[in-house]
Motif scaffolding. Structure first.
Motif, PDB file in Angstrom:
ATOM      1  N   GLU A 118       0.832  -1.191   0.000  1.00 31.35           N
ATOM      2  CA  GLU A 118       0.000   0.000   0.000  1.00 31.35           C
ATOM      3  C   GLU A 118       0.875   1.252   0.000  1.00 31.35           C
ATOM      4  N   GLY A 119       0.515   2.217  -0.849  1.00 32.14           N
ATOM      5  CA  GLY A 119       1.257   3.462  -0.906  1.00 32.14           C
ATOM      6  C   GLY A 119       2.432   3.448  -1.851  1.00 32.14           C
ATOM      7  N   THR A 120       2.685   2.357  -2.541  1.00 35.99           N
ATOM      8  CA  THR A 120       3.779   2.303  -3.501  1.00 35.99           C
ATOM      9  C   THR A 120       3.223   2.278  -4.909  1.00 35.99           C
ATOM     10  N   THR A 121       4.112   2.544  -5.873  1.00 28.77           N
ATOM     11  CA  THR A 121       3.697   2.590  -7.262  1.00 28.77           C
ATOM     12  C   THR A 121       4.629   1.729  -8.101  1.00 28.77           C
ATOM     13  N   ILE A 122       4.065   0.861  -8.927  1.00 31.50           N
ATOM     14  CA  ILE A 122       4.819   0.151  -9.952  1.00 31.50           C
ATOM     15  C   ILE A 122       4.317   0.713 -11.273  1.00 31.50           C
ATOM     16  N   ALA A 123       5.060   1.618 -11.878  1.00 38.33           N
ATOM     17  CA  ALA A 123       4.526   2.502 -12.903  1.00 38.33           C
ATOM     18  C   ALA A 123       4.795   1.987 -14.311  1.00 38.33           C
ATOM     19  N   TRP A 124       3.743   1.976 -15.136  1.00 44.61           N
ATOM     20  CA  TRP A 124       3.880   1.574 -16.527  1.00 44.61           C
ATOM     21  C   TRP A 124       4.785   2.525 -17.278  1.00 44.61           C
ATOM     22  N   ASP A 125       4.762   3.827 -16.926  1.00 45.95           N
ATOM     23  CA  ASP A 125       5.587   4.790 -17.646  1.00 45.95           C
ATOM     24  C   ASP A 125       7.071   4.574 -17.366  1.00 45.95           C
ATOM     25  N   ALA A 126       7.406   4.113 -16.161  1.00 47.73           N
ATOM     26  CA  ALA A 126       8.802   3.779 -15.872  1.00 47.73           C
ATOM     27  C   ALA A 126       9.249   2.585 -16.705  1.00 47.73           C
ATOM     28  N   HIS A 127       8.360   1.601 -16.853  1.00 52.63           N
ATOM     29  CA  HIS A 127       8.664   0.462 -17.710  1.00 52.63           C
ATOM     30  C   HIS A 127       8.946   0.936 -19.136  1.00 52.63           C
ATOM     31  N   LEU A 128       8.092   1.817 -19.631  1.00 52.53           N
ATOM     32  CA  LEU A 128       8.225   2.309 -21.007  1.00 52.53           C
ATOM     33  C   LEU A 128       9.529   3.072 -21.196  1.00 52.53           C
ATOM     34  N   GLY A 129       9.880   3.936 -20.232  1.00 50.38           N
ATOM     35  CA  GLY A 129      11.132   4.679 -20.332  1.00 50.38           C
ATOM     36  C   GLY A 129      12.333   3.760 -20.338  1.00 50.38           C
ATOM     37  N   GLY A 130      12.324   2.741 -19.467  1.00 49.41           N
ATOM     38  CA  GLY A 130      13.428   1.795 -19.438  1.00 49.41           C
ATOM     39  C   GLY A 130      13.528   1.002 -20.723  1.00 49.41           C
ATOM     40  N   PHE A 131      12.392   0.553 -21.245  1.00 54.48           N
ATOM     41  CA  PHE A 131      12.388  -0.240 -22.468  1.00 54.48           C
ATOM     42  C   PHE A 131      12.951   0.559 -23.637  1.00 54.48           C
ATOM     43  N   ALA A 132      12.522   1.822 -23.767  1.00 55.43           N
ATOM     44  CA  ALA A 132      12.983   2.654 -24.879  1.00 55.43           C
ATOM     45  C   ALA A 132      14.493   2.846 -24.828  1.00 55.43           C
ATOM     46  N   VAL A 133      15.026   3.107 -23.642  1.00 53.36           N
ATOM     47  CA  VAL A 133      16.467   3.326 -23.521  1.00 53.36           C
ATOM     48  C   VAL A 133      17.236   2.041 -23.832  1.00 53.36           C
ATOM     49  N   GLY A 134      16.780   0.901 -23.302  1.00 45.86           N
ATOM     50  CA  GLY A 134      17.458  -0.354 -23.597  1.00 45.86           C
ATOM     51  C   GLY A 134      17.442  -0.684 -25.076  1.00 45.86           C
ATOM     52  N   PHE A 135      16.332  -0.400 -25.736  1.00 42.62           N
ATOM     53  CA  PHE A 135      16.177  -0.723 -27.152  1.00 42.62           C
ATOM     54  C   PHE A 135      17.149   0.087 -28.011  1.00 42.62           C
ATOM     55  N   PHE A 136      17.251   1.394 -27.736  1.00 40.90           N
ATOM     56  CA  PHE A 136      18.075   2.252 -28.587  1.00 40.90           C
ATOM     57  C   PHE A 136      19.532   2.334 -28.120  1.00 40.90           C
ATOM     58  N   LEU A 137      19.795   2.034 -26.844  1.00 41.86           N
ATOM     59  CA  LEU A 137      21.172   2.073 -26.360  1.00 41.86           C
ATOM     60  C   LEU A 137      21.951   0.829 -26.757  1.00 41.86           C
ATOM     61  N   PHE A 138      21.285  -0.299 -26.863  1.00 40.59           N
ATOM     62  CA  PHE A 138      21.978  -1.565 -27.044  1.00 40.59           C
ATOM     63  C   PHE A 138      22.969  -1.580 -28.204  1.00 40.59           C
ATOM     64  N   PRO A 139      22.622  -1.108 -29.406  1.00 37.16           N
ATOM     65  CA  PRO A 139      23.605  -1.172 -30.501  1.00 37.16           C
ATOM     66  C   PRO A 139      24.886  -0.393 -30.226  1.00 37.16           C
ATOM     67  N   PHE A 140      24.834   0.594 -29.325  1.00 41.91           N
ATOM     68  CA  PHE A 140      26.020   1.398 -29.042  1.00 41.91           C
ATOM     69  C   PHE A 140      26.954   0.724 -28.034  1.00 41.91           C
ATOM     70  N   VAL A 141      26.450  -0.230 -27.267  1.00 44.07           N
ATOM     71  CA  VAL A 141      27.294  -0.908 -26.275  1.00 44.07           C
ATOM     72  C   VAL A 141      27.544  -2.366 -26.630  1.00 44.07           C
ATOM     73  N   ASP A 142      26.817  -2.890 -27.593  1.00 39.38           N
ATOM     74  CA  ASP A 142      26.969  -4.286 -27.986  1.00 39.38           C
ATOM     75  C   ASP A 142      28.313  -4.485 -28.681  1.00 39.38           C
ATOM     76  N   PRO A 143      29.164  -5.375 -28.194  1.00 34.91           N
ATOM     77  CA  PRO A 143      30.476  -5.560 -28.817  1.00 34.91           C
ATOM     78  C   PRO A 143      30.416  -6.132 -30.225  1.00 34.91           C
ATOM     79  N   LEU A 144      29.284  -6.693 -30.615  1.00 35.40           N
ATOM     80  CA  LEU A 144      29.183  -7.288 -31.957  1.00 35.40           C
ATOM     81  C   LEU A 144      28.506  -6.362 -32.970  1.00 35.40           C
ATOM     82  N   SER A 145      28.112  -5.181 -32.518  1.00 37.19           N
ATOM     83  CA  SER A 145      27.410  -4.280 -33.415  1.00 37.19           C
ATOM     84  C   SER A 145      28.354  -3.710 -34.469  1.00 37.19           C
ATOM     85  N   ARG A 146      27.763  -3.466 -35.622  1.00 35.66           N
ATOM     86  CA  ARG A 146      28.475  -2.679 -36.612  1.00 35.66           C
ATOM     87  C   ARG A 146      28.369  -1.228 -36.187  1.00 35.66           C
ATOM     88  N   SER A 147      28.873  -0.304 -36.978  1.00 36.36           N
ATOM     89  CA  SER A 147      28.774   1.104 -36.644  1.00 36.36           C
ATOM     90  C   SER A 147      27.309   1.469 -36.488  1.00 36.36           C
TER      91      SER A 147
END
Length: 273
Positions: free
Chosen positions: A242-271
């Motif tokens: 009670e009194g806590t929040t598990i927020a869908w918008d936090a999930h969305l923000g995390g998902f977006a960053v993981g999706f677009f950040l991954f190619p820049f940190v993935d050792p197998l990515s091309r440029s």
């Protein structure tokens, strides 16, 4: 005559074969929640919660103290006896202690609202954090999770700045790792591999956005994930205390960053494309 290579006998396959960093992440979340629920006195737990959980209204008042009345007005709409009065008391206390607690943009992920909440996050972390850790290593796995955690908190504060409910849970960081994994785990197998048990297919760069959109399995996963998170915004799911929040918008923000950040940190990515 059998011309197959004479490989040594394999030892018994373990029931759990998670990367060490994933096992450590799950163990840390479990240990913290166990300590809070089984060992810490209530007053210590409240202090820990206040120190680590993210409270959107704290940032709103730190940036713009003149919004205090807007916070009180929003609290008055909550049909809980004494809630508005408690918010007014908090604002008076905050006026004497306006520290924004920058670390809470990451530390909130260490806390969970219930055992169901921490177990749910642990299962998804094991499923989607493991391929990322195996492919990228521990520090890139940690970077993606941390970036998703911070981004999820920032989006939550931006969307619901007057919220007096603490934000807790590793869901945003887990969502970032899920998105990173989605960039490569649904790739069709490479042609010419897999006919023999010792033939391992080569690791390939993550799929580009056009490639991903042509991948039916990946698209199905993304749609299911988005629909599920929309339900988080519509239906109050019983993951938190009670009194806590598990927020869908936090999930969305995390998902977006993981999706677009991954190619820049993935050792197998091309440029970056």
């Amino acid at each position: 005559m059998d011309a197959s290579p004479d490989f040594p006998r394999q030892s018994r396959v373990p029931v759990f074969n998670l990367p060490g960093v994933v096992t450590a992440s799950i163990a840390l979340m479990m240990a913290i929640h166990a300590a809070r629920t089984l060992l810490l006195p209530d007053d210590w737990d409240i202090r820990l919660f206040d120190a680590l959980a993210l409270l959107p209204v704290r940032w709103t008042l730190w940036i713009d103290p003149d919004r205090a009345q807007a916070v009180i007005d929003a609290a008055a709409k909550v049909e809980v006896p004494g809630y508005a009065e408690a918010v007014e008391t908090y604002i008076r206390v905050f006026a004497n202690d306006p520290e924004p607690k920058l670390w809470t943009f990451a530390s909130y992920a260490l806390l969970h609202g219930s055992w169901l909440h921490v177990i749910f996050n642990s299962v998804w972390l094991a499923a989607f954090g493991s391929p990322v850790a195996r492919r990228c290593g521990a520090w890139r796995y940690g970077l993606i999770g941390l970036a998703g955690t911070v981004a999820g908190a920032a989006l939550h504060v931006a969307i619901d700045p007057l919220s007096t409910a603490p934000l807790v849970g590793a869901s945003a960081g887990v969502s970032a790792l899920m998105a990173a994994a989605a960039r490569f785990v649904f790739q069709p197998p490479a042609a010419g591999y897999g006919s023999q048990p010792w033939q391992l297919p080569p690791r390939r760069p993550p799929e580009t956005l056009p490639e991903l959109l042509r991948n039916r399995t990946a698209v199905t996963f993304l749609i299911i994930w988005l629909v599920t998170n929309l339900l988080f915004g519509i239906i109050a799911l019983p993951f938190g205390a009670e009194g806590t929040t598990i927020a869908w918008d936090a999930h969305l923000g995390g998902f977006a960053v993981g999706f677009f950040l991954f190619p820049f940190v993935d050792p197998l990515s091309r440029s970056p494309r």
